[in-house]
Write an enzyme that holds these catalytic residues in place. Structure first.
Site, PDB file in Angstrom:
ATOM      1  CD  GLU A  51      94.381  70.355  79.897  1.00 54.73           C
ATOM      2  OE1 GLU A  51      95.247  70.296  78.911  1.00 54.73           O
ATOM      3  OE2 GLU A  51      94.514  70.366  81.097  1.00 54.73           O
ATOM      4  CB  CYS A  74      91.750  68.685  86.271  1.00 60.51           C
ATOM      5  SG  CYS A  74      92.000  70.294  85.627  1.00 60.51           S
TER       6      CYS A  74
END
Length: 446
Positions: free
Chosen positions: A150, A272
């Site tokens: 990200e 995640c």
């Protein structure tokens, strides 16, 4: 090539826009009408550097479109599955509801020769269970895990450090079986999908389905372990007077270890690593090999303990209580360059301080709206300086540059009431803050 992307959340939206940017014709499909409406206008529904530009370009060019109608997938050569696999509410295992629903909805629109490429992070063995349903249509199921960071997701999609494709029959085509031949053909199609990266020599690794699934969860497990390892060293440093940042620098010079992901602090979060290592542990238990990854439980526990430690440093810095003290919390997203607050250590620390009776004010360049929706009990401020004004203590919990590099301690001193700073990411210049009259607390530092 014409392709569909099923699921237009973080992974799917980035993948769809990135594929359009390298010349493919892409339709993104999702059940969320509001999300689809925003994407159709070229508006990113979340913060990700570089995404708005390629999204607008793709929509304007006509190569990129979005819809809620699964029938739009008909006629595409490749169908990417990019839906979420959250942690189940009743345990650590991954919830495959969205993956199964996406595949079932797609099946009526598949044609012989189509490729269904799973990108979602799933427990090993999932692809084998899905393959029979997909192959009954004449299509082929492959698994093509993502390795996005990200904040750098667009770059990581267009110019990845490696490409992994799990195919029926795996990489061994010496048997010349029908499944190995089908897998070889599917791998060639994926090479065409990623042609710019393949042409520049990006490693293209063809495996069996199970290995491709394991590659993703193994990578996340390793990164989580490395982060928790240095945080475990920080716990030892705190009781011995050692400095974990110097320790990390020293061992990081060893090429076998490396310095990256050896930043001690309040630990990892996001959508995640936490849920993926828990799902991996749960799957190993199901396979009768729970002892093989039992260490991941401790990795998770170390990670969570560092949040406790950050809170305790604030309490200690204020003489044993934070009740009715103003605490300025710099950061809400789980990492910089993102507005993602899923399992955010930064927000967790803020919530814990609020629970101890502190007057908590949180700021973040991008994540305030998401944070407010999740934790409305906290106070939010868009201005960094207004956040720290009259604060009794300041804590850095997300290492945005405007907090880590662009907040001079001398300037902060003109705004705050107290002079206590807790560096939850070890990102500040400790000597500079102390020289400016602050009591500085780091994570695993003297």
């Amino acid at each position: 090539m014409r392709m569909s992307v099923i699921g237009c959340g973080y992974l799917g939206a980035v993948h769809a826009a990135a594929m359009a940017s390298i010349g493919h014709e892409v339709v993104g499909i999702d059940v969320d009408a509001r999300k689809i409406d925003a994407l159709s206008k070229g508006e990113a529904p979340f913060f990700e550097p570089g995404l708005p530009e390629i999204l607008r370009d793709g929509v304007a060019s006509g190569r990129l479109s979005f819809t809620t109608d699964m029938a739009a997938a008909h006629g595409a050569k490749v169908h990417f599955i990019g839906v979420g696999t959250p942690q189940r509410a009743d345990g650590y295992a991954a919830d495959l509801t969205y993956v199964n629903a996406a595949v079932d909805a797609l099946l009526p629109h598949l044609s012989a020769g189509d490729i269904v490429a799973g990108k979602s992070t799933v427990p090993v063995g999932t692809a084998a269970e899905l393959a029979e349903r997909v192959e009954a249509t004449g299509a082929t199921l492959v698994w093509n895990p993502e390795f996005l960071r990200e904040g750098w997701a667009v770059q990581d999609t267009i110019d990845p450090d490696r490409l992994v494709v799990g195919v029926p029959g795996g990489s061994d085509v010496s048997t010349h079986s029908a499944r190995s031949t089908t897998g070889e053909t599917a791998a060639d199609v994926l090479r065409e999908v990623y042609h710019p990266a393949v042409a520049k020599g990006t490693p293209f690794i063809v495996t069996d389905l199970a290995t491709a699934e394991l590659v993703k969860v193994a990578a996340n497990a390793f990164l989580a372990t490395k982060i928790s390892f240095i945080n475990a060293m920080a716990e030892i440093a705190e009781v011995t007077g050692a400095d974990v940042t110097q320790l990390a620098d020293a061992i990081g010079h060893d090429a076998r270890i490396g310095r990256r992901f050896l930043g001690a602090g309040i630990g990892f979060g996001g959508g995640c690593l936490p849920k993926d290592i828990r799902a991996f542990s749960a799957r190993a238990e199901e396979l009768g090999r729970g002892e093989s990854v039992a260490f991941l439980r401790e990795v998770d526990e170390i990670n969570l303990r560092r949040r406790d430690r950050a809170v305790q440093l604030v309490v200690d810095g204020l003489g044993g209580t934070v009740f009715e003290k103003k605490i300025a919390v710099l950061g809400a997203a789980f990492k910089p360059h993102s507005d993602d607050i899923r399992d955010s250590p930064a927000l967790d620390v803020a919530v814990r301080l609020h629970g101890l009776g502190a007057r908590v004010v949180v700021t973040d360049p991008e994540a305030i709206d998401n944070a407010r929706a999740k934790h409305p009990q906290l106070t939010y401020e868009t201005s960094r300086d207004e956040t720290i004004r009259d604060a009794d203590a300041v804590i850095l919990v997300t290492e945005w540059d405007e907090y880590r590099r662009e907040l001079p301690p001398e300037h902060a001193s003109t705004l705050t009431r107290g002079r206590v700073v807790v560096d939850g990411r070890n990102g500040l210049d400790a000597a500079a803050w102390r020289a400016a009259g602050w009591t500085y607390y780091g994570m695993g530092r003297p």
